[in-house]
Design an enzyme around this catalytic site. Structure first.
Site, PDB file in Angstrom:
ATOM      1  N   ALA A 204       5.628  18.971  86.271  1.00 41.35           N
ATOM      2  CA  ALA A 204       6.468  18.609  85.362  1.00 41.35           C
ATOM      3  C   ALA A 204       5.428  17.124  85.594  1.00 41.35           C
ATOM      4  O   ALA A 204       5.381  16.326  85.923  1.00 41.35           O
ATOM      5  CB  ALA A 204       7.750  17.987  85.681  1.00 41.35           C
TER       6      ALA A 204
ATOM      7  N   GLY B 194       9.111   8.294  84.723  1.00 41.86           N
ATOM      8  CA  GLY B 194       8.698   9.905  86.033  1.00 41.86           C
ATOM      9  C   GLY B 194       9.827  10.632  85.222  1.00 41.86           C
ATOM     10  O   GLY B 194       9.997  10.309  84.242  1.00 41.86           O
ATOM     11  N   ASN B 195       9.361  11.957  86.002  1.00 41.80           N
ATOM     12  CA  ASN B 195      10.934  12.513  85.665  1.00 41.80           C
ATOM     13  C   ASN B 195      11.041  13.057  86.455  1.00 41.80           C
ATOM     14  O   ASN B 195      11.094  12.851  88.012  1.00 41.80           O
ATOM     15  CB  ASN B 195       9.577  13.588  85.248  1.00 41.80           C
ATOM     16  CG  ASN B 195       9.179  14.808  85.233  1.00 41.80           C
ATOM     17  OD1 ASN B 195       9.525  15.135  86.309  1.00 41.80           O
ATOM     18  ND2 ASN B 195       7.866  14.198  85.316  1.00 41.80           N
ATOM     19  N   ARG B 196      12.614  14.806  86.711  1.00 45.68           N
ATOM     20  CA  ARG B 196      13.336  14.673  87.648  1.00 45.68           C
ATOM     21  C   ARG B 196      12.486  15.553  88.270  1.00 45.68           C
ATOM     22  O   ARG B 196      13.808  15.996  89.351  1.00 45.68           O
ATOM     23  CB  ARG B 196      14.809  15.070  87.044  1.00 45.68           C
ATOM     24  CG  ARG B 196      15.837  13.420  86.127  1.00 45.68           C
ATOM     25  CD  ARG B 196      16.621  13.433  85.850  1.00 45.68           C
ATOM     26  NE  ARG B 196      17.444  14.649  86.361  1.00 45.68           N
ATOM     27  CZ  ARG B 196      18.455  15.420  86.323  1.00 45.68           C
ATOM     28  NH1 ARG B 196      18.507  15.868  84.226  1.00 45.68           N
ATOM     29  NH2 ARG B 196      18.736  16.012  86.422  1.00 45.68           N
ATOM     30  N   SER B 197      11.832  15.831  88.039  1.00 47.74           N
ATOM     31  CA  SER B 197      11.618  17.463  88.423  1.00 47.74           C
ATOM     32  C   SER B 197      11.156  17.016  90.466  1.00 47.74           C
ATOM     33  O   SER B 197      10.746  15.980  90.930  1.00 47.74           O
ATOM     34  CB  SER B 197       9.967  17.839  88.272  1.00 47.74           C
ATOM     35  OG  SER B 197       9.487  18.519  89.437  1.00 47.74           O
TER      36      SER B 197
END
Ligand code: CTP
Length: 403
Positions: free
Chosen positions: A277, A210-213
């Site tokens: 994101a 995943g990503n940190r958004s």
């Protein structure tokens, strides 16, 4: 165009009258304070039987006013109303509605309201019989005819064993309705689709890439658009933040789910804002059960497959007149190089606008503030702004509104 009515610090008077729902007025005061407004509570004597003055003073961070004969030297009976930019009466009892309709000034709240030219919002709360009584019906109609905004009441459980129309509306609904009376409705009639958060690609039932958004900027855009009158659909990918109840939300998790949700909603919207994101790759294989170390050894090889580009295909298949806004989150430290990346990206993706922000270990994600530059399709910087994510959202929506 002055579209910043909501982020601007407003002088809000919260009038509290004597009904059991007065305990919920504390939440309303709190919501206005947390949104950055200066809140002055004017409570009737009966309201203070239901909720304590210290509670209201602590939450509003101001003195609570209730007595008509306090502060006479500063002409307080009219001063509070003259300074108010928004008056919210919650709960509004049957009696207080009758007094408001009759223009009574026998207490501080009545004087405050008569002395004010600010928008007035009331949230009625009473038993169903009182709400449906012809006297109340006529009084409420009179107030509506004079431009007073009436929020609710909701239908539901009342104080006793009874239930029906008469329950005070939820705090968030009252606050949103109140703020919309002081916000330009320049997006009224527009349907806006916003994506927010970050997609996650599962590796097995317990893990993902995943990503940190956090979704804060996208939710701020959805919130601001709704406050400006738009009909908003929010496609939410793993949000870390809440959203106002007035927004229609579709929850997704993976890029494929986001793509499906966007493509089915896009044709019904005048504007699509892709703030999410999006994971560019997904694991080739998703394990049915938890991947165990024993079966992998010291190195775990992952093969990732490229995901479709949602924004690019949106721009390719746009419906006539549709406005498409993309985002670019970049780690490039140099301003000139950052804009060059943005120009290449908007040309490649084909959106009408591209919002560029810098992200990194400590920047961008999860913070309350943001700093962005917005490019148009020619690559020109049309806006550069920084501030709270809500104020950045309003600057982006100014561009949308102007188009
Ligand atoms: N986006 C998308 N579909 C993808 C990847 C990105 O719709 N598969 C959208 C994002 O929502 C954003 C914009 O495209 O509005 C730019 O996303 P970004 O990740 O910055 O760009 P990429 O095209 O992925 O390019 P790169 O990661 O190589 O910088």
């Amino acid at each position: 165009m002055p579209s910043d009515a909501v982020p601007r610090r407003l002088n809000v008077v919260v009038g509290i009258t004597g009904g059991i729902a007065a305990y919920k007025a504390v939440g309303i005061v709190r919501a206005f304070v947390l949104a950055g407004h200066d809140v002055h509570v004017v409570a009737t004597e009966n309201a203070l039987r239901f909720v304590g003055r210290p509670t209201l003073e602590a939450i509003s961070r101001n003195l609570v006013h209730s007595d008509l004969y306090d502060g006479v030297a500063e002409v307080r009976h009219v001063a509070i109303g003259q300074a108010a930019e928004l008056i919210v009466v919650a709960p509004a009892t049957a009696n207080s509605i009758a007094k408001l309709a009759g223009g009574f000034a026998d207490d501080l709240l009545g004087n405050t309201i008569l002395a004010s030219t600010a928008p007035i919002v009331i949230a009625p709360a009473m038993h169903t019989e009182m709400w449906q009584n012809p006297a109340t019906v006529a009084n409420v109609q009179l107030l509506r005819d004079r431009g007073v905004t009436v929020v609710g009441p909701a239908v539901g459980q009342l104080t006793g064993a009874d239930s029906g129309p008469g329950r005070m509306s939820e705090v968030d609904d009252i606050v949103a309705a109140a703020l919309s009376t002081v916000t330009p409705q320049d997006l009224k009639g527009r349907r806006i689709l916003v994506t927010a958060g970050g997609t996650r690609e599962p590796l097995d039932p317990v893990r993902f890439i995943g990503n940190r958004s956090s979704g804060r900027q996208g939710v701020a855009i959805a919130t601001a658009a709704a406050a400006r009158g738009a009909e908003v659909t929010l496609i939410a990918a793993n949000l870390e933040v809440g959203h106002p109840p007035s927004i229609h939300v579709i929850a997704v998790s993976t890029t494929a789910e986001l793509a499906t949700a966007v493509s089915s909603a896009a044709t019904e919207n005048d504007v699509v804002i892709m703030a999410a994101a999006v994971a560019d790759y997904r694991p080739e294989r998703v394990a049915e059960s938890k991947i165990k170390k024993d079966s992998q050894g010291d190195v775990l090889d992952l093969r990732l497959i490229r995901n479709p580009d949602i924004l690019m295909s949106l721009a390719e298949h746009r419906i006539p007149g549709q406005l498409i806004v993309g985002f670019a989150a970049e780690t490039e430290p140099d301003d000139t190089a950052l804009l060059a990346i943005g120009r290449e990206k908007i040309a490649r993706k084909g959106s009408d606008l591209l919002v560029i922000n810098r992200v990194g270990w400590t920047e961008g994600f999860a913070s309350a503030d943001n700093s962005v530059s917005v490019l148009d399709a020619t690559g020109a910087v049309v806006t550069a702004t920084n501030g709270t994510k809500l104020s950045v959202a309003n600057r982006i929506l100014d561009l949308v509104s102007a188009r």
